[in-house]
Design an enzyme around this catalytic site. Structure first.
Site, short mmCIF file in Angstrom:
data_model
loop_
_atom_site.label_atom_id
_atom_site.label_comp_id
_atom_site.label_asym_id
_atom_site.label_seq_id
_atom_site.Cartn_x
_atom_site.Cartn_y
_atom_site.Cartn_z
N ARG A 52 -19.18 1.15 69.91
CA ARG A 52 -18.62 1.27 71.10
C ARG A 52 -19.64 1.29 72.24
O ARG A 52 -19.21 0.93 73.49
CB ARG A 52 -17.75 2.43 71.40
CG ARG A 52 -16.51 2.46 70.54
CD ARG A 52 -15.90 3.85 70.84
NE ARG A 52 -14.25 3.80 70.39
CZ ARG A 52 -13.18 4.65 70.57
NH1 ARG A 52 -13.56 5.51 71.83
NH2 ARG A 52 -12.31 4.47 70.22
N ASP A 95 -14.29 -1.94 69.59
CA ASP A 95 -13.37 -0.63 69.23
C ASP A 95 -12.87 -0.92 67.67
O ASP A 95 -11.99 -1.95 67.54
CB ASP A 95 -12.27 -0.39 70.04
CG ASP A 95 -11.56 0.79 69.72
OD1 ASP A 95 -11.59 1.54 68.63
OD2 ASP A 95 -10.27 1.42 70.20
N ILE A 96 -13.44 -0.32 66.81
CA ILE A 96 -13.03 -0.58 65.54
C ILE A 96 -11.50 -0.50 65.10
O ILE A 96 -10.96 -1.03 64.31
CB ILE A 96 -13.76 0.58 64.37
CG1 ILE A 96 -15.42 0.29 64.22
CG2 ILE A 96 -13.05 0.58 63.07
CD1 ILE A 96 -16.11 1.19 63.58
N LYS A 158 -20.54 6.33 50.38
CA LYS A 158 -19.95 7.48 50.01
C LYS A 158 -19.83 8.50 51.23
O LYS A 158 -20.57 8.51 52.24
CB LYS A 158 -20.76 8.31 48.80
CG LYS A 158 -21.79 9.18 49.20
CD LYS A 158 -22.48 9.85 48.30
CE LYS A 158 -23.57 10.84 48.57
NZ LYS A 158 -22.77 11.99 49.32
N ASP A 187 -23.96 4.06 46.07
CA ASP A 187 -24.40 5.32 45.51
C ASP A 187 -25.83 4.91 45.51
O ASP A 187 -26.54 4.46 44.90
CB ASP A 187 -23.95 5.68 44.39
CG ASP A 187 -24.39 7.12 44.07
OD1 ASP A 187 -25.70 7.53 44.60
OD2 ASP A 187 -23.92 8.12 43.17
N HIS A 188 -26.63 5.35 46.63
CA HIS A 188 -27.88 4.93 46.95
C HIS A 188 -28.93 5.62 45.71
O HIS A 188 -30.00 4.81 45.39
CB HIS A 188 -28.60 5.35 48.18
CG HIS A 188 -28.99 7.00 48.28
ND1 HIS A 188 -28.12 7.73 48.68
CD2 HIS A 188 -29.96 7.53 48.06
CE1 HIS A 188 -28.53 9.15 48.66
NE2 HIS A 188 -29.73 8.94 48.31
N LYS A 192 -32.48 3.73 43.19
CA LYS A 192 -33.80 4.08 43.31
C LYS A 192 -34.53 3.67 41.93
O LYS A 192 -34.05 3.32 40.74
CB LYS A 192 -33.78 5.73 42.90
CG LYS A 192 -33.30 6.07 44.30
CD LYS A 192 -33.36 7.73 44.03
CE LYS A 192 -33.11 8.49 45.45
NZ LYS A 192 -34.10 8.54 46.41
N GLU A 226 -33.25 20.68 46.70
CA GLU A 226 -33.61 20.12 48.02
C GLU A 226 -34.10 21.63 48.83
O GLU A 226 -33.67 22.67 48.87
CB GLU A 226 -32.53 19.88 48.98
CG GLU A 226 -31.89 18.38 48.66
CD GLU A 226 -30.90 17.74 49.49
OE1 GLU A 226 -31.24 16.75 50.02
OE2 GLU A 226 -29.47 18.29 49.18
N ASP A 245 -20.62 16.63 47.37
CA ASP A 245 -21.62 15.96 48.00
C ASP A 245 -22.60 15.23 46.98
O ASP A 245 -23.25 14.25 47.26
CB ASP A 245 -22.22 16.82 48.85
CG ASP A 245 -23.24 15.99 49.98
OD1 ASP A 245 -22.82 14.82 50.53
OD2 ASP A 245 -24.22 16.24 50.25
N HIS A 250 -23.78 11.40 42.76
CA HIS A 250 -25.45 11.17 42.44
C HIS A 250 -25.46 11.88 40.77
O HIS A 250 -25.90 10.85 39.97
CB HIS A 250 -25.95 12.07 43.06
CG HIS A 250 -26.20 11.61 44.65
ND1 HIS A 250 -25.67 10.00 44.87
CD2 HIS A 250 -26.53 11.83 45.75
CE1 HIS A 250 -25.75 9.90 46.28
NE2 HIS A 250 -26.21 11.05 46.84
N LYS A 350 -29.28 23.36 47.95
CA LYS A 350 -30.18 23.37 49.28
C LYS A 350 -30.89 24.63 49.50
O LYS A 350 -30.44 25.88 48.89
CB LYS A 350 -29.43 23.28 50.44
CG LYS A 350 -28.57 21.61 50.33
CD LYS A 350 -27.97 21.10 51.73
CE LYS A 350 -27.23 19.89 51.41
NZ LYS A 350 -28.43 18.90 51.67
#
Length: 504
Positions: A52, A95-96, A158, A187-188, A192, A226, A245, A250, A350
């Site tokens: 936008r 605008d999507i 994701k 999915d990154h 890797k 993490e 998450d 993952h 985390k």
């Protein structure tokens, strides 16, 4: 997997929805720029960013250059190289949700077709909030944008839904507009370098196959920990939680790579078939057993690297009485011939003691210790340690004689260390994945049935946790290894969590 550089690919147009977003600046554009530096992009390509915000083409390019200079693994862009790359970048404010805004994309695509004298591949990258995925797909369809089933692809980040029902709804909607072969669910983690190397390590070495089963492997641990908290993602995370998450995507994908059967060849669908087989073989977690199979936690305040940090409930945009888990540990059983009786333990969280991702294959003890003549010769079990981050390495721990006159043993490592063995920096995950999208290779991308099978695995636990409040949250301090009952989860089977020391 990424094709060799000598394989010809079509001219390509990449339209990035969310073109002014953080993901675009941190990951997508730096990845495309590095592919350009390595001559991996087609000779003719165009990148169209859209959001936008009002930008001129030049102002947009300048904002992307700042991202390159800060986040690219190759460092700051050189002036001539950036000028050549950025000349292929343009911007369109839109605008999507407005179908009319998509007409300008069609006009730009047709202009490029005429200029290139060839029909290009069209990539629609949805780097936006998940609630806009269906809107973009529907508007692409309504506006009659180019949707050639052989050359048009849509890229979805994701999360793929927030539960099984919403994942099915998303897949159903996408598949009314695109074929499955056009949909690339990123999915990154699967991009890797070390994760990809696990496939080569398993299936390109004859020595591994006889060991890779219940006869020789005692248990498997997959950990993604993490040190950071939720940072500025409190609003999102408090409606998601760590199980959604991290584990649903993952960690379950890592489990699939470790546990899958060898495919007949490296065809994308055959590889993904074998991963789905693993997910369908995971024993269903039934009500009444959840507390024995899964543990949740939430971090409280503490000290990290000499600085006092807040507890989860004090983070920005987090409810003061939040029941959302920031730690999860689970035990899975795979009911098939290869893995019957071998537990797989997954944990993630985390504000833990350190940030690290690794897979540990623990082999069984030797049947009899013939060297048992003192404390120095208490044999340690062999381990295969696959380190994904912060170090990238595969190490095999074996027992060996210490040089000297006596038969004393010690554990030694046989190591493939990327920092030592490779002369160039390993590509970032997004470089690998984007090159595969451009090349039309879906091997590293999740298929609809794979996404839904992963949701089926975790849904009993998700439903139970959402309907049963934890009265002892927070239950682990920042800078610890998580809640005590996570240790109990694995200890009841006679094992313990393996926390790797820092690389020396």
């Amino acid at each position: 997997m990424a094709n060799p550089s000598n394989i010809k690919v079509n001219p390509t147009v990449i339209i990035i929805f969310g073109g002014n977003g953080d993901l675009t600046k941190r990951k997508i554009i730096p990845a495309l720029y590095n592919l350009f530096l390595e001559n991996r992009l087609p000779e003719q390509f165009a990148i169209i960013g859209t959001s936008r915000t009002d930008f001129t083409d030049q102002k947009y390019r300048d904002s992307l250059l700042a991202g390159i200079n800060e986040f690219s693994r190759t460092g700051k862009a050189k002036k001539e190289q950036w000028a050549k790359f950025s000349s292929n970048i343009s911007y369109q404010a839109s605008d999507i949700k407005d179908v009319a805004s998509y007409n300008e994309f069609d006009s730009k695509i047709n202009t490029l077709k005429e200029e290139w004298k060839q029909d290009p591949s069209i990539l629609y990258y949805c780097a936006v909030s998940p609630d806009l995925f269906c809107t973009i797909a529907e508007n692409i369809s309504k506006s009659k944008l180019d949707n050639n089933k052989e050359t048009t692809r849509i890229i979805i980040e994701k999360p793929f839904g927030r539960d099984l029902e919403s994942a099915k709804a998303l897949n159903t909607k996408l598949l009314t507009i695109f074929d499955e072969k056009q949909i690339y669910r990123i999915d990154h983690y699967l991009g890797k370098e070390v994760v990809q190397n696990v496939m080569a390590f398993r299936f390109a070495n004859t020595i591994m196959e006889p060991l890779w089963n219940r006869t020789h492997i005692e248990h498997v641990q997959i950990s993604v920990t993490e040190q950071i908290g939720v940072e500025d993602r409190g609003g999102y995370f408090d409606h998601s939680g760590i199980l959604r998450d991290m584990i649903q995507n993952h960690l379950l994908q890592l489990l699939c790579i470790i546990a899958m059967e060898p495919p007949v060849n490296f065809d994308a669908d055959l590889v993904r078939d074998r991963k789905v087989d693993v997910l369908k073989a995971i024993r269903k977690i039934v009500p009444g057993t959840i507390d024995t199979m899964a543990v949740r936690g939430q971090y409280g305040p503490g000290w990290v690297q000499g600085k006092e940090v807040s507890g989860y409930r004090e983070e920005v945009d987090v409810a003061p009485d939040s029941n959302t888990e920031t730690y999860a540990a689970m035990r899975f059983n795979i009911d098939n011939w290869r893995w019957q009786g071998v537990p797989f333990y997954l944990r993630t969280g985390k504000r833990l003691f350190k940030s690290a991702s690794h897979i540990i294959i623990q082999f069984r003890e030797v049947p009899h210790n013939m060297f048992n003549n003192g404390e120095q010769n208490v044999l340690k079990q062999n381990r295969l340690i696959i380190s994904i981050q912060p170090d990238m390495a595969i190490r095999f721990q074996l027992e060996s004689k210490i040089p000297g006159l006596e038969m004393n043993l010690n554990t030694v490592d046989m190591v493939f260390d990327y920092s030592v063995k490779t002369k160039t920096d390993a590509p970032e995950a997004y470089e690998t994945l984007l090159l595969d999208v451009i090349s039309g290779d879906q091997t590293l991308f999740m298929r609809a049935d794979q996404v839904e099978a992963a949701w089926e695995v975790v849904m009993p636990v998700l439903d139970y946790w959402e309907n049963n409040t934890m009265n002892n949250f927070p239950n682990y301090p920042a800078n610890s290894w998580g809640p005590e009952n996570a240790d109990a989860l694995i200890a009841k089977d006679g094992f313990h969590w393996i926390n790797l020391p820092d690389k020396k």
